[in-house]
Design an enzyme around this catalytic site. Structure first.
Site, PDB file in Angstrom:
ATOM      1  N   TYR A  91       0.833  -1.206   0.000  1.00 15.73           N
ATOM      2  CA  TYR A  91       0.000   0.000   0.000  1.00 15.73           C
ATOM      3  C   TYR A  91       0.868   1.257   0.000  1.00 15.73           C
ATOM      4  O   TYR A  91       0.726   2.128  -0.863  1.00 15.73           O
ATOM      5  CB  TYR A  91      -0.903  -0.025   1.234  1.00 15.73           C
ATOM      6  CG  TYR A  91      -1.923   1.089   1.275  1.00 15.73           C
ATOM      7  CD1 TYR A  91      -3.054   1.048   0.465  1.00 15.73           C
ATOM      8  CD2 TYR A  91      -1.765   2.176   2.133  1.00 15.73           C
ATOM      9  CE1 TYR A  91      -4.002   2.065   0.502  1.00 15.73           C
ATOM     10  CE2 TYR A  91      -2.706   3.187   2.174  1.00 15.73           C
ATOM     11  CZ  TYR A  91      -3.828   3.135   1.371  1.00 15.73           C
ATOM     12  OH  TYR A  91      -4.753   4.136   1.418  1.00 15.73           O
ATOM     13  N   GLY A  94       3.133   1.465  -3.085  1.00 13.44           N
ATOM     14  CA  GLY A  94       2.264   1.636  -4.255  1.00 13.44           C
ATOM     15  C   GLY A  94       1.786   3.071  -4.359  1.00 13.44           C
ATOM     16  O   GLY A  94       1.831   3.690  -5.432  1.00 13.44           O
ATOM     17  N   ASN A 120      -6.559   9.222   8.216  1.00 11.75           N
ATOM     18  CA  ASN A 120      -7.668   8.323   8.579  1.00 11.75           C
ATOM     19  C   ASN A 120      -9.028   9.010   8.491  1.00 11.75           C
ATOM     20  O   ASN A 120      -9.229  10.058   9.099  1.00 11.75           O
ATOM     21  CB  ASN A 120      -7.459   7.789   9.999  1.00 11.75           C
ATOM     22  CG  ASN A 120      -6.187   6.963  10.114  1.00 11.75           C
ATOM     23  OD1 ASN A 120      -5.092   7.448   9.839  1.00 11.75           O
ATOM     24  ND2 ASN A 120      -6.336   5.710  10.498  1.00 11.75           N
ATOM     25  N   PRO A 220       2.125   2.350  12.485  1.00  8.03           N
ATOM     26  CA  PRO A 220       2.696   3.644  12.905  1.00  8.03           C
ATOM     27  C   PRO A 220       2.321   3.998  14.344  1.00  8.03           C
ATOM     28  O   PRO A 220       1.193   3.768  14.770  1.00  8.03           O
ATOM     29  CB  PRO A 220       2.087   4.630  11.905  1.00  8.03           C
ATOM     30  CG  PRO A 220       1.783   3.807  10.687  1.00  8.03           C
ATOM     31  CD  PRO A 220       1.351   2.472  11.240  1.00  8.03           C
TER      32      PRO A 220
HETATM   33  N1  UDP Z   1      -6.564  -0.920  15.663  1.00  3.93           N
HETATM   34  C1  UDP Z   1      -6.995  -1.438  16.868  1.00  3.93           C
HETATM   35  N2  UDP Z   1      -8.041  -2.302  16.849  1.00  3.93           N
HETATM   36  C2  UDP Z   1      -8.721  -2.645  15.718  1.00  3.93           C
HETATM   37  C3  UDP Z   1      -8.280  -2.090  14.486  1.00  3.93           C
HETATM   38  C4  UDP Z   1      -7.202  -1.230  14.500  1.00  3.93           C
HETATM   39  O1  UDP Z   1      -6.433  -1.135  17.926  1.00  3.93           O
HETATM   40  O2  UDP Z   1      -9.676  -3.428  15.796  1.00  3.93           O
HETATM   41  C5  UDP Z   1      -5.440   0.043  15.667  1.00  3.93           C
HETATM   42  C6  UDP Z   1      -4.327  -0.255  14.675  1.00  3.93           C
HETATM   43  O3  UDP Z   1      -3.369  -1.123  15.222  1.00  3.93           O
HETATM   44  C7  UDP Z   1      -3.767   1.138  14.409  1.00  3.93           C
HETATM   45  C8  UDP Z   1      -4.981   2.046  14.565  1.00  3.93           C
HETATM   46  O4  UDP Z   1      -5.960   1.297  15.288  1.00  3.93           O
HETATM   47  O5  UDP Z   1      -2.817   1.485  15.391  1.00  3.93           O
HETATM   48  C9  UDP Z   1      -5.585   2.462  13.230  1.00  3.93           C
HETATM   49  O6  UDP Z   1      -5.762   1.298  12.466  1.00  3.93           O
HETATM   50  P1  UDP Z   1      -6.545   1.266  11.100  1.00  3.93           P
HETATM   51  O7  UDP Z   1      -6.484  -0.133  10.579  1.00  3.93           O
HETATM   52  O8  UDP Z   1      -7.877   1.888  11.262  1.00  3.93           O
HETATM   53  O9  UDP Z   1      -5.747   2.231  10.126  1.00  3.93           O
HETATM   54  P2  UDP Z   1      -4.191   2.593   9.895  1.00  3.93           P
HETATM   55  O10 UDP Z   1      -4.073   4.006  10.312  1.00  3.93           O
HETATM   56  O11 UDP Z   1      -3.326   1.699  10.737  1.00  3.93           O
HETATM   57  O12 UDP Z   1      -3.984   2.353   8.443  1.00  3.93           O
END
Ligand code: UDP
Ligand code: UDP
Length: 262
Positions: A91, A94, A120, A220
């Site tokens: 991702y 890309g 986000n 991150p």
């Molecule tokens: N996360 C979490 N529980 C979940 C899904 C995500 O704690 O059920 C955390 C994930 O590890 C990250 C943050 O929430 O630190 C945002 O994750 P997301 O997948 O929404 O997007 P990202 O910003 O990582 O692409």
């Protein structure tokens, strides 16, 4: 029209918004080769289309170009810290290569490009199985399931409500052709995942428990957009506070889950 951007597309258009690509880590990692193809071959095809039609083309880039950032908040001038061989690379790299293509088509062929780096984003009409944090927490809270915190929950994200983001896209598209970006598009309010979970529990009135699961690789630690450029160039800033956006999103998921339950 339903079309796969990794194949050429011949249509007549004035403006192109290239949002093609899954954005949820679980979904983009389920077929990583296709994810890179979507961003890279997809960008080439859409840029070719823009070139032939002399259309203005907007690229949905991402805060993931900053990787796990050492600069906080992130400004557009920061080059980022991305692991090129990690699970998120399909991702991140890309989307980074797509930015390269956009700027080379701009320099080499004079294309009018608009590169937005999206942080986000959330809102109604997300899929219940999207897998990203806002929809996961809301669906879990509404169903009385455990709330899955990855890692210790102290990592941060900044969440932008969908209508604010779309407003920025349209403003950016209609700016002077000299304005190419990249421009950060997001809400600078920054929250830990624990704060998000507690807010969702409070707003849903749920009694779900928090459980802690392993942190995914290369997740991150922190993320917050510096939107100085968006404020000055687009005269834009988010207007929907997190709690208001969460209430709308919760109402949406309640209705979807109620229908499913019937
Ligand atoms: N996360 C979490 N529980 C979940 C899904 C995500 O704690 O059920 C955390 C994930 O590890 C990250 C943050 O929430 O630190 C945002 O994750 P997301 O997948 O929404 O997007 P990202 O910003 O990582 O692409
Ligand atoms: N392309 C497309 N629609 C068009 C014009 C081009 O899908 O209306 C695709 C085409 O398949 C090509 C790619 O965009 O592979 C890049 O086009 P460009 O004109 O930059 O390159 P070339 O055709 O010279 O390889």
């Amino acid at each position: 029209m339903r079309h796969d951007v990794t194949f050429p597309l011949y249509v007549e258009v004035d403006q192109i918004y290239n949002l093609a690509c899954p954005a949820s880590p679980v979904h983009y990692q389920s077929d990583p080769v296709q994810t890179t193809k979507t961003s890279v071959h997809g960008a080439i095809n859409m840029l070719g289309l823009a070139k032939r039609c002399r259309a203005t083309i907007f690229q949905a880039s991402t805060s993931e170009v900053y990787g796990d950032p050492e600069v906080h908040p992130q400004t557009e001038s920061y080059w980022g810290r991305v692991n090129p061989i990690g699970l998120r690379a399909c991702y991140d790299e890309g989307k980074r290569c797509a930015e390269t293509l956009f700027f080379d088509y701009h320099r080499q062929h004079g294309l009018a490009i608009k590169v937005g780096r999206i942080f986000n984003t959330y809102g109604p009409h997300m899929h219940p199985n999207d897998g990203r944090v806002v929809s996961n927490f809301i669906v879990q809270a509404l169903q009385g399931q455990d709330i899955t915190i990855y890692g210790d929950g102290t990592q941060t994200r900044s969440f932008c409500y969908v209508s604010d983001l779309i407003e920025a896209f349209v403003r950016f598209m209609n700016t002077d052709r000299a304005i190419t970006g990249p421009i950060n598009l997001g809400n600078p309010g920054e929250y830990t995942m624990l704060e998000l979970a507690e807010t969702v529990l409070r707003l849903t009135g749920s009694r779900s428990r928090l459980i802690f699961q392993p942190l995914p690789a290369d997740d991150p630690r922190q993320r917050r957009p510096d939107i100085t450029v968006a404020r000055s160039v687009l005269d834009w800033q988010p207007t929907v506070p997190l709690e208001d956006g969460l209430k709308e999103t919760i109402a949406y998921f309640r209705s979807v889950l109620d229908q499913k339950g019937e």
